[in-house]
Write a protein that holds these residues in place. Structure first.
Motif, PDB file in Angstrom:
ATOM      1  N   GLU B  70       0.828  -1.200   0.000  1.00 48.25           N
ATOM      2  CA  GLU B  70       0.000   0.000   0.000  1.00 48.25           C
ATOM      3  C   GLU B  70       0.868   1.258   0.000  1.00 48.25           C
ATOM      4  N   SER B  71       1.885   1.273   0.853  1.00 49.27           N
ATOM      5  CA  SER B  71       2.775   2.427   0.886  1.00 49.27           C
ATOM      6  C   SER B  71       3.539   2.542  -0.416  1.00 49.27           C
ATOM      7  N   ALA B  77       2.375   6.638  -6.851  1.00 50.40           N
ATOM      8  CA  ALA B  77       1.334   7.591  -7.264  1.00 50.40           C
ATOM      9  C   ALA B  77       1.736   9.023  -6.941  1.00 50.40           C
ATOM     10  N   ARG B  78       2.322   9.202  -5.767  1.00 49.93           N
ATOM     11  CA  ARG B  78       2.722  10.559  -5.375  1.00 49.93           C
ATOM     12  C   ARG B  78       3.846  11.068  -6.259  1.00 49.93           C
ATOM     13  N   LEU B 135      -2.910  15.778   2.552  1.00 48.76           N
ATOM     14  CA  LEU B 135      -3.395  15.058   3.727  1.00 48.76           C
ATOM     15  C   LEU B 135      -4.804  14.513   3.507  1.00 48.76           C
ATOM     16  N   ILE B 136      -5.665  15.365   2.994  1.00 50.42           N
ATOM     17  CA  ILE B 136      -7.050  14.937   2.780  1.00 50.42           C
ATOM     18  C   ILE B 136      -7.128  13.879   1.684  1.00 50.42           C
ATOM     19  N   GLY B 150       1.184   9.310   7.835  1.00 51.00           N
ATOM     20  CA  GLY B 150       2.370   9.840   8.496  1.00 51.00           C
ATOM     21  C   GLY B 150       3.654   9.267   7.918  1.00 51.00           C
ATOM     22  N   GLU B 151       3.638   7.970   7.632  1.00 51.43           N
ATOM     23  CA  GLU B 151       4.823   7.336   7.032  1.00 51.43           C
ATOM     24  C   GLU B 151       5.167   7.969   5.691  1.00 51.43           C
ATOM     25  N   LEU B 152       4.136   8.190   4.906  1.00 52.46           N
ATOM     26  CA  LEU B 152       4.378   8.732   3.566  1.00 52.46           C
ATOM     27  C   LEU B 152       4.841  10.181   3.604  1.00 52.46           C
ATOM     28  N   LEU B 153       4.307  10.947   4.565  1.00 55.21           N
ATOM     29  CA  LEU B 153       4.620  12.376   4.596  1.00 55.21           C
ATOM     30  C   LEU B 153       5.734  12.717   5.579  1.00 55.21           C
TER      31      LEU B 153
END
Lengths: 373, 197
Positions: B70-71, B77-78, B135-136, B150-153
């Motif tokens: 998932e991450s 994607a990011r 975030l949203i 949180g992990e991603l950001l």
């Protein structure tokens, strides 16, 4: 990042401290609304098309990207690189100046140079049904069709197999597909036949560079299979394919007149696997156009009429089936190769750039049809 | 909330069957996330396709011991989104009128209202700053847990919680048309609009 976290934490604590319960309640409701209702849904057409494209991509040409950040070329000293470049140029010049006939001989007709699909020949262990978006068990598919499906062993260079689908009954209006012929039941005796259709697509993306294939178990016995003829075509020539009678046909509309005696030996697809194979009428799918593949306006439209029947002395009924074909939906003329072998009618509609020789070669490369008993 | 593991089992080879399962599991969330982060359907579709093509190309580099799939897929994607935004810098985007895909079971009136709401949602999302929007999008579009966000950001979970509540409030206030947002970062190339009264 820590500063950012600290800033956010502090400012948000200040913000949240002065919230009144009503505000918090509204925030919670809005948050719940975002979770439940704030969902953007893709169109089902896009979702299913993309799924198909990705599966084809993963099946036929799995990519293995190289990391762009590291290349062994960078380790070669500039002088060595220059020498290598000169050597490569020399090889290139000598290759281009060699007799062209040698290269053509090497390229033409070499099956190994064509794109070999994973679902080819002996490797065929399932059929991907685009209509139901699933892989179907080969044994069940064979039982359903009434014959063992096979893909051609030879593909023209640059071609690959895609859009394999089982069809049943009413032909689907699928783009880029062969539309299967419809054979009306004879006196409620014959069921609608199942068919296997697929398309060979050139990755060179030239318009109309598709070869479409449709295979159908005709409502006839093995002994009856050679007895068909072509009517209404602008031009046709008889052509032996796999030792059976076949026809090259050039035309916009034409008709197969197929005589068969329908009696105890009537060929009927086994009805039981239908549910297991989920043989529902195929859904309408979109075009395949995103990977640079050309979409082709041509379809094989076909419909069939039962013309007449005649009682035979032995109790069986002799029938002639008229199966009408329109190879391209835009009404343009198309080159087709049709043959019947072991009661299976196969129609190959060639793309604009596929020669008669290649079409014939594709036809010959099919495994001999073995009917399911 | 979708389970983090999804309904698939890891295999070191990406077979068509596995790809189909991954696609079925992650397509809706990816598309939704990218819809939150873009301004029209075409962008979201193109980026979704790009992400899955990269998944096919890069699957062999995924190591389940190093993190959840998932991450991994939302990181792809990011990154795809980031590259897209960079490319877009010289060609400011324009908001297109579009018709969102709705549920077939809804009545025409309800469908119209829902599409109107989604249109407004997308409009006001563009008026949040990048961090709030991300975030949203990750929380509600990608349906990730706050821990995963949180992990991603690179933020801790508590910080995500407060930042998210703040972002939701700002979006809610704009969405309900109660007041003008104090901080706006209008997108380049689009005239600054007043909030809804």
């Amino acid at each position: 990042m820590k500063l950012w976290n600290r800033f956010l934490a502090k400012s948000n604590q200040e913000t949240t401290l002065d919230q009144n319960p009503a505000e918090r309640e509204r925030d919670a409701r809005f948050s719940a609304w975002l979770e439940e209702e704030g969902t953007f849904r893709a169109s089902s057409k896009f979702q299913s098309d993309l799924r198909t494209r990705l599966l084809v991509q993963a099946t036929t040409s799995p990519k293995s990207e190289r990391s762009p950040s590291f290349s062994w070329f960078r380790l070669i000293p500039a002088g060595v690189g220059l020498v290598a470049l000169l050597a490569f140029a020399l090889i290139l010049v000598s290759t281009l100046s060699s007799p062209a006939s040698v290269e053509l001989t090497q390229v033409a007709g070499n099956p190994a140079l064509g794109t070999t699909p994973d679902l080819n020949g002996d490797k065929l262990n399932s059929v991907y049904d685009q209509a139901t978006e699933d892989y179907l068990n080969l044994d069940e598919t064979t039982t359903t069709l009434g014959f063992a499906p096979s893909l051609p062993q030879y593909l023209p260079p640059g071609y690959q197999v895609e859009n394999v689908a089982l069809t049943y009954g009413e032909p689907p209006t699928l783009p880029n597909r062969v539309r299967p012929p419809v054979i009306s039941p004879i006196e409620n005796v014959l069921p609608q036949p199942h068919g296997l259709q697929f398309q060979l697509t050139s990755l060179k993306a030239a318009e109309s560079n598709h070869v479409q294939v449709y295979q159908l178990l005709t409502p006839a016995t093995v002994e009856d299979s050679p007895h068909f003829n072509i009517q209404g075509a602008q031009r046709f020539t008889q052509q032996a394919v796999q030792g059976a009678v076949g026809y090259f046909i050039q035309g916009t509309r034409w008709r197969v007149a197929y005589s068969a005696s329908v009696g105890a030996k009537m060929a009927t697809p086994h009805p039981s696997p239908m549910l297991r194979n989920r043989m529902m009428p195929p859904k309408i799918k979109g075009t395949i156009g995103r990977m640079g593949m050309a979409t082709m306006p041509s379809k094989l439209k076909a419909s069939a009429k039962i013309a007449f029947s005649q009682n035979q002395a032995n109790g069986s009924v002799a029938n002639t089936f008229f199966i009408d074909f329109q190879p391209r939906e835009d009404g343009k003329s198309a080159r087709s190769l049709v043959w019947a072998k072991n009661g299976v009618l196969t129609v190959l509609v060639g793309g604009d750039s596929v020669t008669d020789d290649e079409l014939h070669r594709i036809a010959e490369s099919f495994k001999p049809i073995s009917r399911h008993s | 909330m979708i389970e983090e593991t999804g309904n698939w089992e890891y295999s070191d080879k990406l077979s068509p069957t596995l790809l189909g399962r991954l696609y079925d599991t992650y397509f809706p969330r990816l598309y939704n996330y990218l819809s939150y982060r873009t301004t029209n359907r075409e962008e979201a579709e193109d980026l979704t396709e790009l992400v899955f093509e990269r998944v096919i190309a890069k699957y062999h580099t995924f190591d389940p011991k190093r993190g959840a799939f998932e991450s991994w897929i939302f990181t792809i994607a990011r990154n795809a989104l980031l590259n897209h935004k960079r490319q877009q810098f010289r060609h400011p985007e324009s908001e297109l009128t579009e018709w969102f895909e709705g549920e077939e079971e809804l009545s025409p009136d309800r469908l119209f209202l829902k599409q109107e709401e989604l249109h407004r949602l997308r409009h006001y999302l563009t008026r949040l700053n990048e961090r709030e929007r991300e975030l949203i999008a990750l929380r509600y579009g990608a349906e990730l847990s706050q821990r995963r966000v949180g992990e991603l950001l690179g933020m801790n979970e508590a910080t995500v919680a407060v930042a998210l509540s703040r972002a939701v409030r700002r979006l809610r206030v704009m969405f309900e048309g109660e007041e003008q947002p104090k901080e706006t970062t209008p997108r380049k190339g689009r005239p600054k609009k007043a909030g809804k009264d």
